[in-house]
Design a protein around this motif. Structure first.
Motif, PDB file in Angstrom:
ATOM      1  N   ARG A 190      -1.655  -3.980  -4.050  1.00  0.00           N
ATOM      2  CA  ARG A 190      -0.258  -4.113  -4.498  1.00  0.00           C
ATOM      3  C   ARG A 190       0.026  -5.558  -4.896  1.00  0.00           C
ATOM      4  NH1 ARG A 190      -1.272   0.427  -4.173  1.00  0.00           N
ATOM      5  NH2 ARG A 190      -0.018   2.174  -3.411  1.00  0.00           N
ATOM      6  N   ASP A 235       5.123   2.015  -3.950  1.00  0.00           N
ATOM      7  CA  ASP A 235       5.299   1.157  -5.115  1.00  0.00           C
ATOM      8  C   ASP A 235       6.302   0.050  -4.795  1.00  0.00           C
ATOM      9  OD1 ASP A 235       7.607   2.623  -4.962  1.00  0.00           O
ATOM     10  OD2 ASP A 235       7.506   3.436  -6.993  1.00  0.00           O
ATOM     11  N   ARG A 245      -2.749   5.115  -6.397  1.00  0.00           N
ATOM     12  CA  ARG A 245      -1.863   3.952  -6.336  1.00  0.00           C
ATOM     13  C   ARG A 245      -0.401   4.327  -6.527  1.00  0.00           C
ATOM     14  NH1 ARG A 245       0.467  -0.258  -9.015  1.00  0.00           N
ATOM     15  NH2 ARG A 245       0.073  -2.326  -8.138  1.00  0.00           N
TER      16      ARG A 245
END
Length: 516
Positions: A97, A53, A358
């Motif tokens: 991303r 992340d 994700r």
């Protein structure tokens, strides 16, 4: 093993001035060497967690940049490694991303309005190689890129490779436990590997900075190489905040330019700082991106600490100090909103499997009585479950089960996701604005927990009972019953009334259910 696969610890100079020169040097001076089938230098990799992340990526970049300039690594240098085993840097990294792509471009641009809201969306480039894609390709290294370079040529004995892996060093940021241990019993501290490299390399942990509970994998400070940090503090909303604090405490990022004497004006400071001021602004903006996103611009109740506030204050001051017009030339809120928009719309371009992966983490727990290993995986998603269910039935999502129930289509995909990762329990946590799931309106959370074996039904029922009050678990209105055994194991879906309880709080409760 042929001699050209042995590590040769030749010097690696990553003390390049400025963020982009540093990142480009790391990329261009390491990967080509690997791709030629020869490992001629061994940097220290700075590795964020498997969700890759914004906080993980930026923490790794910030740590690598400042610690490489400190000289603490000798001549080896630190290299940020984005923990994505199947995603090479370039258009796919931007698609998966986009908030990082947006933050990086906004940080290195001279204008805070480089990207319009609409242009933040992936897929807008006409030729597949627009400015941000090129920026990523030339400056960022993913695990996929590293694997390509480390993979031996066909003439190398593959069996010998399995018995003699490469020994690499790493610093962990935004996590503190590698998933693949070097010993089957998992008792060797600080040695292990990651998805995508477990068959090729073993990492030795040289340091760690993290903002979640200590899992006991990182060795004690006295057993780490001298001068390396072991900062594992549960509480701060962003790991980047802890990175900033550590850098400042070590004097690597001073609060003022030492070459400017007291009494000199702002313009003289700008003139004397020169290019260094430009790089400071870029680094400060990039660091702010992850802190602001993780703390919702310092407004997230229960997540913001003084560590976060101090970091934001310091970074904002650095931007103001080196901006000709002061703080008025740059708006923190507008900057946050652009990156938040990119993040909110990032899921539009993903398949259900990519959405689950994700922002995903898993843990392996051992039964105290039998010693049996049980793997618990949790995916965090910034859209409601109904949105994901609708996504699962879309034709462009490779759905082959056309005639089934909508919820079943989603659960089939979730089952496939869990089986591929050998999970015993899979959980999905959603967090979204209640009006449209787009970040607007009242903030809401949902929690799905699914035991994939009947043997875990009692354990999950106990979790449901003991966690109900703390999490504020309520019936999910779009699910006809609270629990179902239509599929293998118990399935629970709730509205989560206590929205302050994120994965940081839910994961320990779920893991504890399997260790009590």
């Amino acid at each position: 093993m042929p001699p050209d696969l042995n590590l040769n610890l030749s010097p690696l100079n990553l003390n390049s001035p400025g963020l982009l020169p540093f990142l480009k040097h790391a990329r261009t001076h390491i990967l080509p060497t690997f791709r030629n089938g020869i490992v001629t230098q061994s940097p220290i990799y700075v590795l964020g967690n498997q969700s890759a992340d914004l906080d993980s990526i930026i923490s790794a970049i910030l740590y690598s940049y400042f610690f490489s300039r400190s000289g603490d690594s000798g001549k080896r240098g630190y290299v940020p490694l984005v923990n994505l085993p199947d995603v090479p840097s370039g258009p796919e990294l931007r698609r998966l991303r986009p908030e990082f792509a947006c933050a990086l471009e906004l940080s290195v641009s001279s204008s805070s309005t480089t990207l319009s809201m609409q242009n933040n969306k992936p897929g807008k480039e006409k030729d597949g190689e627009d400015g941000i894609v090129k920026l990523l390709r030339e400056h960022i290294i993913t695990v996929s890129d590293l694997r390509e370079g480390l993979s031996p040529s066909p003439d190398v004995d593959q069996e010998e490779m399995k018995t003699k892996k490469l020994e690499l060093d790493c610093v962990m940021v935004d996590w503190n436990n590698l998933p693949h241990k070097s010993r089957p019993d998992g008792k060797e501290e600080g040695k292990g590997s990651i998805d995508g490299l477990s068959d090729l390399a073993t990492f030795t942990v040289n340091g760690c900075i993290d903002h979640r509970p200590d899992e006991g994998f990182v060795p004690p400070l006295e057993r780490l190489p001298q001068g390396n940090p072991r900062v594992i503090i549960s509480g701060p909303g962003s790991c980047t905040s802890l990175i900033v604090r550590e850098i400042r405490e070590r004097g690597l990022w001073p609060s003022s330019t030492s070459s400017v004497t007291e009494g000199h004006g702002q313009q003289q400071l700008n003139d004397e700082a020169g290019e260094e001021g430009k790089w400071e602004v870029q680094l400060a903006k990039l660091a702010l991106a992850s802190i602001l996103i993780d703390t919702t611009n310092l407004t997230a109740e229960g997540k913001v600490t003084d560590v976060d506030r101090d970091a934001v204050s310091f970074l904002t001051e650095r931007i103001s100090s080196f901006s000709a017009g002061g703080a008025g030339e740059w708006g923190r809120t507008a900057y946050f909103e652009q990156i938040q928009y990119a993040k909110a719309h990032s899921l539009d371009w993903l398949t259900v499997d990519e959405i689950m992966g994700r922002d995903y983490k898993d843990w392996t727990e051992s039964s105290p009585s039998s010693g049996e290993k049980r793997v618990v995986g949790i995916a965090s998603v910034v859209r409601p479950l109904k949105w994901i269910v609708d996504k699962a039935r879309n034709k462009d999502d490779d759905s082959t089960n056309i005639g089934g129930d909508e919820l079943k289509l989603f659960l089939d995909k979730l089952m496939k996701f869990a089986l591929e990762r050998r999970l015993d329990v899979v959980s999905v946590m959603t967090a979204f604005g209640s009006e449209d799931g787009d970040g607007e309106g009242q903030f809401s959370r949902e929690l799905l927990v699914w035991g994939l074996k009947d043997a875990y039904n009692d354990t999950l029922a106990n979790f449901a009972e003991t966690s109900k009050e703390q999490l504020g678990l309520q019936k999910w209105n779009d699910f006809p019953i609270e629990g179902s055994h239509e599929y293998t194991g118990g399935l629970y879906i709730w509205q989560q009334g206590n929205v302050s309880q994120s994965r940081k709080q839910v994961a320990p409760l779920l893991r504890q259910a399997f260790t009590n």
